[in-house]
Design a protein around this motif. Structure first.
Motif, PDB file in Angstrom:
ATOM      1  N   ARG A  73       0.818  -1.183  -0.040  1.00 24.75           N
ATOM      2  CA  ARG A  73      -0.003  -0.050   0.087  1.00 24.75           C
ATOM      3  C   ARG A  73       0.879   1.270  -0.215  1.00 24.75           C
ATOM      4  O   ARG A  73       0.139   2.397  -0.502  1.00 24.75           O
ATOM      5  CB  ARG A  73      -0.875  -0.142   1.291  1.00 24.75           C
ATOM      6  N   VAL A  74       2.063   1.234   0.250  1.00 25.64           N
ATOM      7  CA  VAL A  74       2.963   2.383   0.391  1.00 25.64           C
ATOM      8  C   VAL A  74       3.092   3.100  -0.991  1.00 25.64           C
ATOM      9  O   VAL A  74       3.294   2.603  -2.032  1.00 25.64           O
ATOM     10  CB  VAL A  74       4.401   1.807   0.757  1.00 25.64           C
ATOM     11  N   ALA A  78      12.605   6.866   9.443  1.00 21.35           N
ATOM     12  CA  ALA A  78      12.020   6.643   8.116  1.00 21.35           C
ATOM     13  C   ALA A  78      10.544   6.139   8.389  1.00 21.35           C
ATOM     14  O   ALA A  78      10.174   5.420   9.432  1.00 21.35           O
ATOM     15  CB  ALA A  78      12.669   5.513   7.267  1.00 21.35           C
ATOM     16  N   VAL A  79       9.566   6.752   7.646  1.00 20.03           N
ATOM     17  CA  VAL A  79       8.263   6.433   7.901  1.00 20.03           C
ATOM     18  C   VAL A  79       7.566   6.067   6.311  1.00 20.03           C
ATOM     19  O   VAL A  79       7.953   6.707   5.461  1.00 20.03           O
ATOM     20  CB  VAL A  79       7.424   7.575   8.403  1.00 20.03           C
ATOM     21  N   THR A  80       6.488   5.279   6.524  1.00 16.69           N
ATOM     22  CA  THR A  80       5.999   4.951   5.238  1.00 16.69           C
ATOM     23  C   THR A  80       4.248   5.182   5.573  1.00 16.69           C
ATOM     24  O   THR A  80       3.660   5.313   6.385  1.00 16.69           O
ATOM     25  CB  THR A  80       5.897   3.398   4.819  1.00 16.69           C
ATOM     26  N   SER A  81       3.809   5.466   4.169  1.00 21.25           N
ATOM     27  CA  SER A  81       2.262   6.029   4.336  1.00 21.25           C
ATOM     28  C   SER A  81       1.880   5.775   2.967  1.00 21.25           C
ATOM     29  O   SER A  81       2.600   5.606   1.854  1.00 21.25           O
ATOM     30  CB  SER A  81       1.780   7.366   4.969  1.00 21.25           C
ATOM     31  N   PHE A  98      -0.949   9.760  12.959  1.00 24.22           N
ATOM     32  CA  PHE A  98      -0.742   9.859  11.653  1.00 24.22           C
ATOM     33  C   PHE A  98      -1.317   8.796  10.963  1.00 24.22           C
ATOM     34  O   PHE A  98      -1.169   7.457  11.548  1.00 24.22           O
ATOM     35  CB  PHE A  98       0.709  10.344  11.393  1.00 24.22           C
ATOM     36  N   ASP A  99      -1.794   8.965   9.751  1.00 24.21           N
ATOM     37  CA  ASP A  99      -2.339   7.762   8.962  1.00 24.21           C
ATOM     38  C   ASP A  99      -1.012   7.025   8.283  1.00 24.21           C
ATOM     39  O   ASP A  99      -0.676   7.377   7.005  1.00 24.21           O
ATOM     40  CB  ASP A  99      -3.348   8.283   7.814  1.00 24.21           C
ATOM     41  N   ILE A 100      -0.041   6.298   8.913  1.00 29.43           N
ATOM     42  CA  ILE A 100       1.090   5.806   8.393  1.00 29.43           C
ATOM     43  C   ILE A 100       0.984   4.403   8.379  1.00 29.43           C
ATOM     44  O   ILE A 100       0.242   3.818   9.367  1.00 29.43           O
ATOM     45  CB  ILE A 100       2.398   6.414   9.001  1.00 29.43           C
ATOM     46  N   PHE A 101       1.892   3.620   7.739  1.00 24.47           N
ATOM     47  CA  PHE A 101       1.727   2.260   7.666  1.00 24.47           C
ATOM     48  C   PHE A 101       3.079   1.503   8.680  1.00 24.47           C
ATOM     49  O   PHE A 101       2.864   0.482   9.077  1.00 24.47           O
ATOM     50  CB  PHE A 101       2.070   1.646   6.117  1.00 24.47           C
TER      51      PHE A 101
END
Length: 161
Positions: free
Chosen positions: A28-29, A101-104, A77-80
């Motif tokens: 989904r990233v 590091a952050v994915t969304s 936050f809306d992050i994965f």
């Protein structure tokens, strides 16, 4: 195999490999935001030349604290996913210190969560930094500007963090 969310280590890290591993965990990233902090050759407060920096931590407590920070970011936050690597030990100018590091799905959430985590790390993570300068070694105190950065998220810095 899932990449751990938090690593405290003496060895350097490969940001590109870390981002690829984090991104590969979720199809989904659509956005990955990354911050890499490095050792400066000057102290930010006094402007003195810095020959090296030594970072210490409280094993177990540090990882638990950062895991809680990531949980707070995931809830806010809306992050994965998120990955934090923080180095300890003796470091020289230009050495990498930290990776956040952050994915969304979209860039906005990734940018915000990455900045939130970095602000949280600067004030709340149990690390102690000692700089070696021409004037001698000295412990680095928290900066008022770091507390102000955290306050904009509605969080008050804990004393002696």
């Amino acid at each position: 195999m899932t990449t751990p969310r938090v690593s405290i280590q003496t060895q350097d890290f490969d940001a590109s490999a870390e981002l690829a591993a984090l991104r590969a965990q979720d199809k989904r990233v659509g956005a990955v935001c990354c911050f890499v902090g490095t050792v400066r050759d000057r102290n930010g407060a006094e402007g003195d030349a810095v020959a090296s920096m030594e970072l210490e931590h409280y094993p177990g407590m540090t990882e638990k604290s950062i895991e809680a920070m990531i949980d707070a970011a995931m809830a806010r936050f809306d992050i994965f996913g998120a990955r934090v690597i923080h180095r300890v030990g003796l470091l020289a100018p230009l050495d990498q210190i930290v990776l956040v590091a952050v994915t969304s799905a979209h860039r906005g959430a990734s940018f915000e969560a990455c900045e939130f985590l970095m602000d949280y790390l600067k004030t709340q993570a149990p690390f102690w930094k000692k700089e070696a300068t021409a004037q001698g070694a000295r412990w680095v105190d928290a900066r008022v500007s770091d507390d102000a950065a955290l306050a904009r998220w509605g969080i008050t810095a804990a004393p002696n963090a």
